[in-house]
Design a protein around this motif. Structure first.
Motif, mmCIF file in Angstrom:
data_model
loop_
_atom_site.group_PDB
_atom_site.id
_atom_site.type_symbol
_atom_site.label_atom_id
_atom_site.label_comp_id
_atom_site.label_asym_id
_atom_site.label_seq_id
_atom_site.Cartn_x
_atom_site.Cartn_y
_atom_site.Cartn_z
ATOM 1 N N VAL A 33 -45.013 -35.474 -2.214
ATOM 2 C CA VAL A 33 -44.707 -35.938 -3.566
ATOM 3 C C VAL A 33 -45.954 -36.579 -4.166
ATOM 4 O O VAL A 33 -46.537 -37.493 -3.583
ATOM 5 C CB VAL A 33 -43.553 -36.957 -3.568
ATOM 6 N N ILE A 34 -46.359 -36.099 -5.338
ATOM 7 C CA ILE A 34 -47.532 -36.615 -6.035
ATOM 8 C C ILE A 34 -47.070 -37.400 -7.254
ATOM 9 O O ILE A 34 -46.399 -36.858 -8.137
ATOM 10 C CB ILE A 34 -48.470 -35.476 -6.500
ATOM 11 N N GLY A 35 -47.409 -38.679 -7.310
ATOM 12 C CA GLY A 35 -47.118 -39.477 -8.492
ATOM 13 C C GLY A 35 -48.231 -39.303 -9.508
ATOM 14 O O GLY A 35 -49.387 -39.584 -9.210
ATOM 15 N N PHE A 36 -47.902 -38.808 -10.685
ATOM 16 C CA PHE A 36 -48.906 -38.537 -11.724
ATOM 17 C C PHE A 36 -48.680 -39.475 -12.905
ATOM 18 O O PHE A 36 -47.675 -39.381 -13.602
ATOM 19 C CB PHE A 36 -48.830 -37.079 -12.148
ATOM 20 N N SER A 37 -49.641 -40.377 -13.130
ATOM 21 C CA SER A 37 -49.574 -41.317 -14.251
ATOM 22 C C SER A 37 -50.512 -40.873 -15.359
ATOM 23 O O SER A 37 -51.735 -40.886 -15.193
ATOM 24 C CB SER A 37 -49.956 -42.724 -13.775
ATOM 25 N N GLN A 38 -49.952 -40.498 -16.504
ATOM 26 C CA GLN A 38 -50.753 -40.027 -17.637
ATOM 27 C C GLN A 38 -50.965 -41.154 -18.643
ATOM 28 O O GLN A 38 -50.105 -42.017 -18.822
ATOM 29 C CB GLN A 38 -50.067 -38.835 -18.308
ATOM 30 N N ALA A 39 -52.109 -41.115 -19.318
ATOM 31 C CA ALA A 39 -52.492 -42.186 -20.248
ATOM 32 C C ALA A 39 -51.651 -42.201 -21.514
ATOM 33 O O ALA A 39 -51.293 -43.265 -22.017
ATOM 34 C CB ALA A 39 -53.967 -42.064 -20.608
ATOM 35 N N GLY A 40 -51.344 -41.025 -22.072
ATOM 36 C CA GLY A 40 -50.617 -41.006 -23.336
ATOM 37 C C GLY A 40 -50.337 -39.602 -23.818
ATOM 38 O O GLY A 40 -50.492 -38.619 -23.079
ATOM 39 N N ILE A 41 -49.923 -39.498 -25.077
ATOM 40 C CA ILE A 41 -49.652 -38.194 -25.706
ATOM 41 C C ILE A 41 -50.247 -38.187 -27.115
ATOM 42 O O ILE A 41 -49.656 -37.658 -28.053
ATOM 43 C CB ILE A 41 -48.140 -37.897 -25.769
ATOM 44 N N GLU A 42 -51.448 -38.761 -27.246
ATOM 45 C CA GLU A 42 -52.009 -38.988 -28.574
ATOM 46 C C GLU A 42 -52.588 -37.741 -29.236
ATOM 47 O O GLU A 42 -52.981 -37.779 -30.401
ATOM 48 C CB GLU A 42 -53.100 -40.072 -28.494
ATOM 49 N N SER A 43 -52.636 -36.619 -28.503
ATOM 50 C CA SER A 43 -53.297 -35.433 -29.070
ATOM 51 C C SER A 43 -52.822 -34.165 -28.389
ATOM 52 O O SER A 43 -52.193 -34.197 -27.324
ATOM 53 C CB SER A 43 -54.814 -35.560 -28.886
ATOM 54 N N SER A 44 -53.154 -33.033 -29.008
ATOM 55 C CA SER A 44 -52.885 -31.735 -28.381
ATOM 56 C C SER A 44 -53.682 -31.602 -27.097
ATOM 57 O O SER A 44 -53.227 -30.985 -26.127
ATOM 58 C CB SER A 44 -53.253 -30.598 -29.349
ATOM 59 N N TRP A 45 -54.874 -32.203 -27.092
ATOM 60 C CA TRP A 45 -55.709 -32.192 -25.885
ATOM 61 C C TRP A 45 -54.968 -32.837 -24.726
ATOM 62 O O TRP A 45 -54.910 -32.301 -23.625
ATOM 63 C CB TRP A 45 -57.011 -32.948 -26.151
ATOM 64 N N ARG A 46 -54.385 -34.003 -24.972
ATOM 65 C CA ARG A 46 -53.708 -34.745 -23.902
ATOM 66 C C ARG A 46 -52.488 -33.985 -23.395
ATOM 67 O O ARG A 46 -52.208 -33.968 -22.189
ATOM 68 C CB ARG A 46 -53.283 -36.119 -24.419
ATOM 69 N N LYS A 47 -51.771 -33.329 -24.293
ATOM 70 C CA LYS A 47 -50.599 -32.560 -23.880
ATOM 71 C C LYS A 47 -51.003 -31.382 -23.001
ATOM 72 O O LYS A 47 -50.349 -31.082 -21.994
ATOM 73 C CB LYS A 47 -49.837 -32.079 -25.115
ATOM 74 N N ALA A 48 -52.121 -30.708 -23.361
ATOM 75 C CA ALA A 48 -52.615 -29.594 -22.549
ATOM 76 C C ALA A 48 -53.080 -30.086 -21.189
ATOM 77 O O ALA A 48 -52.878 -29.430 -20.164
ATOM 78 C CB ALA A 48 -53.759 -28.889 -23.279
ATOM 79 N N HIS A 49 -53.692 -31.252 -21.168
ATOM 80 C CA HIS A 49 -54.173 -31.866 -19.925
ATOM 81 C C HIS A 49 -52.993 -32.153 -18.985
ATOM 82 O O HIS A 49 -53.046 -31.841 -17.789
ATOM 83 C CB HIS A 49 -54.905 -33.168 -20.284
ATOM 84 N N THR A 50 -51.920 -32.705 -19.547
ATOM 85 C CA THR A 50 -50.721 -33.017 -18.755
ATOM 86 C C THR A 50 -50.108 -31.751 -18.171
ATOM 87 O O THR A 50 -49.813 -31.674 -16.970
ATOM 88 C CB THR A 50 -49.678 -33.741 -19.622
#
Length: 324
Positions: A33-50
């Protein structure tokens, strides 16, 4: 007597079979199990990264426990603490800020949970609190932006070139390094200087607000170049500029970082001059690092992903489709 023993053994076998007993169940291996903590959803870039990270980890057979901090540092630390309490097998953090991580990372280390940092980097006084950092070379991105500006004005070395820098959030590695890289490169040209600095925090609306105020205050009157640390802020700045058409009449050189589809379209129609790529598709590199770790391999201190530059000096038709 023998007949009674045989009947007892037969009865025990039937009982265990009825309960669904399977000796192999004692050795069942569950997916890590990998816990993934993302910084935010402030942009299309961040959504693609997630999406990239979650999908690539799942392709490799890992379970992903995902949490989004929505750009709140305290919330992100609480998310990581919840991963530790859950006893995940590894934690992947895309941090909001550089500092403030030492205590929670020490907790992860005490719990025997390895950590990988992705995208933005962090600063800690103690070493060995995380395995590796996977992301962009933010300083190189600043260098590339500065190089475009230097080349653009290479034939006008007597002209004073004033740059307005639209910076991202404070205490973040991309903000610091994109500034340092840009200054390092334009520093070779004495006629190019940053004369104004605004902070848009990587948010489109915030950038629009500070740019609109700058226009009203006359700050942009002598500006030749807009250097923005992210496409979202560039888009906000452009919205403010459109509301003051006299600014668009001036040949303002615009350089942005990220290379979202919307910004590449603006590059192709001549609205902006240069877009430095910040590649969000880090998933393969993250999944590869996680797999290597569980295979017992040693990971490098940093893993930098490949990136490029798109500008009005190149073949715009050759730019591959942007998926973010």
């Amino acid at each position: 007597m023998k007949k009674k023993i045989i009947l007892l053994l037969l009865g025990l076998f039937i009982f265990l079979s009825g309960c669904g007993y399977n000796p192999a169940q004692d050795h069942v291996q569950t997916e890590p199990v990998i816990g993934f903590s993302q910084a935010g959803i402030e942009s299309s870039w961040r959504k693609a990264h997630t999406t990239s990270i979650r999908e690539e980890l799942q392709k490799k057979g890992f379970q992903v426990l995902y949490k989004n901090s929505y750009s709140n540092q305290k919330r992100q630390i609480q998310d990581v603490l919840s991963f530790i309490a859950y006893q995940v097998d590894m934690i992947v953090i895309s941090p909001i800020q550089e500092d403030g991580w030492e205590t929670v990372l020490e907790e992860a280390k005490k719990a025997g949970i390895p950590v990988i940092i992705v995208d933005r980097n962090i600063q800690t006084e103690k070493s060995g609190l995380y395995l590796t950092h996977i992301g962009s070379s933010f300083k190189a991105q600043g260098n590339r932006a500065g190089l475009y500006v230097a080349n653009y004005f290479s034939e006008d070395k007597d002209q004073q070139v004033n740059v307005l820098e639209l910076q991202g959030a404070e205490n973040t590695s991309p903000t610091t390094l994109r500034h340092n890289g840009f200054v390092e490169t334009i520093g070779r040209n004495k006629n190019i200087t940053i004369t104004q600095t605004l902070r848009g925090d990587y948010i489109r609306l915030k950038a629009k607000e500070v740019m609109a105020k700058a226009i009203n205050d006359g700050i942009l009157d002598d500006i030749d170049v807009l250097y923005s640390h992210s496409d979202e802020m560039t888009l906000g700045a452009l919205e403010a500029l459109k509301e003051d058409e006299t600014r668009l009449d001036k040949n303002l050189v615009i350089v942005s970082i990220d290379a979202q589809k919307e910004m590449i379209d603006l590059l192709k129609n001549g609205t902006v001059n240069c877009v430095v790529e910040c590649n969000p598709f880090m998933g393969w590199y993250v999944a590869n690092a996680v797999t290597r770790y569980f295979n017992g391999d040693k990971l490098p201190e940093d893993v930098y992903i490949p990136e490029t530059v798109f500008s009005d000096q190149g073949n715009l038709d050759s730019i591959p489709p942007r998926n973010y």
